[in-house]
Design a protein around this motif. Structure first.
Motif, PDB file in Angstrom:
ATOM      1  N   THR A   1       0.843  -1.195   0.000  1.00  0.00           N
ATOM      2  CA  THR A   1       0.000   0.000   0.000  1.00  0.00           C
ATOM      3  C   THR A   1       0.881   1.249   0.000  1.00  0.00           C
ATOM      4  O   THR A   1       0.407   2.323  -0.340  1.00  0.00           O
ATOM      5  CB  THR A   1      -0.960   0.024   1.209  1.00  0.00           C
ATOM      6  N   VAL A   2       2.151   1.133   0.377  1.00  0.00           N
ATOM      7  CA  VAL A   2       3.055   2.294   0.254  1.00  0.00           C
ATOM      8  C   VAL A   2       3.414   2.470  -1.218  1.00  0.00           C
ATOM      9  O   VAL A   2       3.348   1.528  -2.010  1.00  0.00           O
ATOM     10  CB  VAL A   2       4.347   2.155   1.097  1.00  0.00           C
ATOM     11  N   ASP A   3       3.810   3.700  -1.538  1.00  0.00           N
ATOM     12  CA  ASP A   3       4.018   4.046  -2.935  1.00  0.00           C
ATOM     13  C   ASP A   3       5.402   3.606  -3.413  1.00  0.00           C
ATOM     14  O   ASP A   3       6.377   4.325  -3.255  1.00  0.00           O
ATOM     15  CB  ASP A   3       3.851   5.567  -3.082  1.00  0.00           C
ATOM     16  N   ILE A   4       5.490   2.432  -3.989  1.00  0.00           N
ATOM     17  CA  ILE A   4       6.752   1.984  -4.581  1.00  0.00           C
ATOM     18  C   ILE A   4       6.451   1.473  -5.988  1.00  0.00           C
ATOM     19  O   ILE A   4       5.304   1.238  -6.345  1.00  0.00           O
ATOM     20  CB  ILE A   4       7.430   0.862  -3.759  1.00  0.00           C
ATOM     21  N   ASP A   5       7.515   1.317  -6.782  1.00  0.00           N
ATOM     22  CA  ASP A   5       7.352   0.773  -8.130  1.00  0.00           C
ATOM     23  C   ASP A   5       8.200  -0.493  -8.203  1.00  0.00           C
ATOM     24  O   ASP A   5       9.421  -0.434  -8.158  1.00  0.00           O
ATOM     25  CB  ASP A   5       7.834   1.812  -9.157  1.00  0.00           C
ATOM     26  N   LEU A   6       7.532  -1.643  -8.308  1.00  0.00           N
ATOM     27  CA  LEU A   6       8.246  -2.919  -8.316  1.00  0.00           C
ATOM     28  C   LEU A   6       9.168  -3.057  -9.523  1.00  0.00           C
ATOM     29  O   LEU A   6      10.063  -3.899  -9.534  1.00  0.00           O
ATOM     30  CB  LEU A   6       7.243  -4.082  -8.299  1.00  0.00           C
ATOM     31  N   GLY A   7       8.939  -2.247 -10.544  1.00  0.00           N
ATOM     32  CA  GLY A   7       9.813  -2.284 -11.718  1.00  0.00           C
ATOM     33  C   GLY A   7       9.644  -3.547 -12.548  1.00  0.00           C
ATOM     34  O   GLY A   7      10.569  -3.959 -13.245  1.00  0.00           O
ATOM     35  N   LEU A   8       8.465  -4.167 -12.465  1.00  0.00           N
ATOM     36  CA  LEU A   8       8.229  -5.396 -13.228  1.00  0.00           C
ATOM     37  C   LEU A   8       7.928  -5.042 -14.683  1.00  0.00           C
ATOM     38  O   LEU A   8       7.225  -4.080 -14.961  1.00  0.00           O
ATOM     39  CB  LEU A   8       7.033  -6.164 -12.655  1.00  0.00           C
ATOM     40  N   ALA A   9       8.459  -5.860 -15.597  1.00  0.00           N
ATOM     41  CA  ALA A   9       8.190  -5.632 -17.018  1.00  0.00           C
ATOM     42  C   ALA A   9       6.759  -6.044 -17.338  1.00  0.00           C
ATOM     43  O   ALA A   9       6.220  -6.967 -16.726  1.00  0.00           O
ATOM     44  CB  ALA A   9       9.163  -6.447 -17.852  1.00  0.00           C
ATOM     45  N   ALA A  10       6.161  -5.375 -18.311  1.00  0.00           N
ATOM     46  CA  ALA A  10       4.838  -5.779 -18.780  1.00  0.00           C
ATOM     47  C   ALA A  10       4.959  -7.150 -19.433  1.00  0.00           C
ATOM     48  O   ALA A  10       5.989  -7.481 -20.015  1.00  0.00           O
ATOM     49  CB  ALA A  10       4.308  -4.754 -19.765  1.00  0.00           C
TER      50      ALA A  10
END
Ligand code: HQG
Length: 180
Positions: A81-90
């Protein structure tokens, strides 16, 4: 390590790696990673001692592989719920994915579709069994089928987390099939 302790440590890690790192004075980086040493020290300083052996056990044995370790760092694989970007590719999803929910949400879901609610993304499962378990956390499970192939062709983005949970921003109602 017994089951009860494993669950307790897993819940503690999930709480602080997904939702409330600041509760124990931790800062996650932009992709959700934190130094394992810093996490263990923060936990101890806040009255919950976890050893490195216990942490490794929970990461390796966790029923849902909720956490990943890379080098000296750890993060939760999804569910923040915290604002992070997992950086996963589409990625291209399978033709159909599944979402487990309960009766009382169905009216809203029929009109609005699936929304991420407090999390970053809507969580979808590759099989009905998993979706049934997800729904059963809240009551009698209802499994919805998501026409992920059609969504993908229409330009919706899907990502798959390190433990095989499919993530997408939202599912409009026209891509949902409800049980009879
Ligand atoms: C519902 C656990 C009203 C949705 C699980 C769900 C999963 C709506 C709830 C992971 C709605 C959100 C995620 C709408 C969706 N109106 N209700 N428009 N759209 N909902 O917990 O999918 O143990 O955020 O159906 O096993 O239940 O944490 O999502 O019931 O993998 O690792 O709103 O969390 O994994 O609930 O669960 P959640 P979820 P962990």
């Amino acid at each position: 390590m017994n089951e009860q302790r494993t669950v307790k440590v897993s819940k503690y890690l999930a709480r602080h790696l997904r939702h409330q790192p600041d509760r124990i004075g931790l800062t996650l980086d932009e992709a959700g990673w934190v130094e394992i040493d810093a996490l263990l020290a923060a936990a101890t300083a806040h009255g919950f001692h976890v050893s490195r052996v216990e942490l490794d056990w929970v990461v390796a044995e966790n029923d849902k592989r909720r956490f990943s370790i890379e080098g000296t760092r750890i993060r939760a694989n999804q569910g923040h719920t915290v604002d992070i970007d997992l950086g996963l590719a589409a990625a291209e999803p399978p033709a159909y994915l599944f979402h487990g929910t309960v009766d009382r949400f169905l009216d809203a879901i029929r009109t609005e579709g699936l929304a991420p609610m407090s999390r970053h993304d809507v969580h979808l499962s590759v099989d009905r069994e998993t979706a049934t378990r997800v729904g059963a956390r809240r009551g009698r499970p209802v499994v919805l089928t998501v026409d992920a192939g059609a969504m993908h062709r229409a330009g919706h983005t899907f990502r798959v987390s390190a433990n095989g949970v499919w993530l997408t921003a939202a599912v409009p109602p026209e891509y949902l099939r409800f049980p009879d």
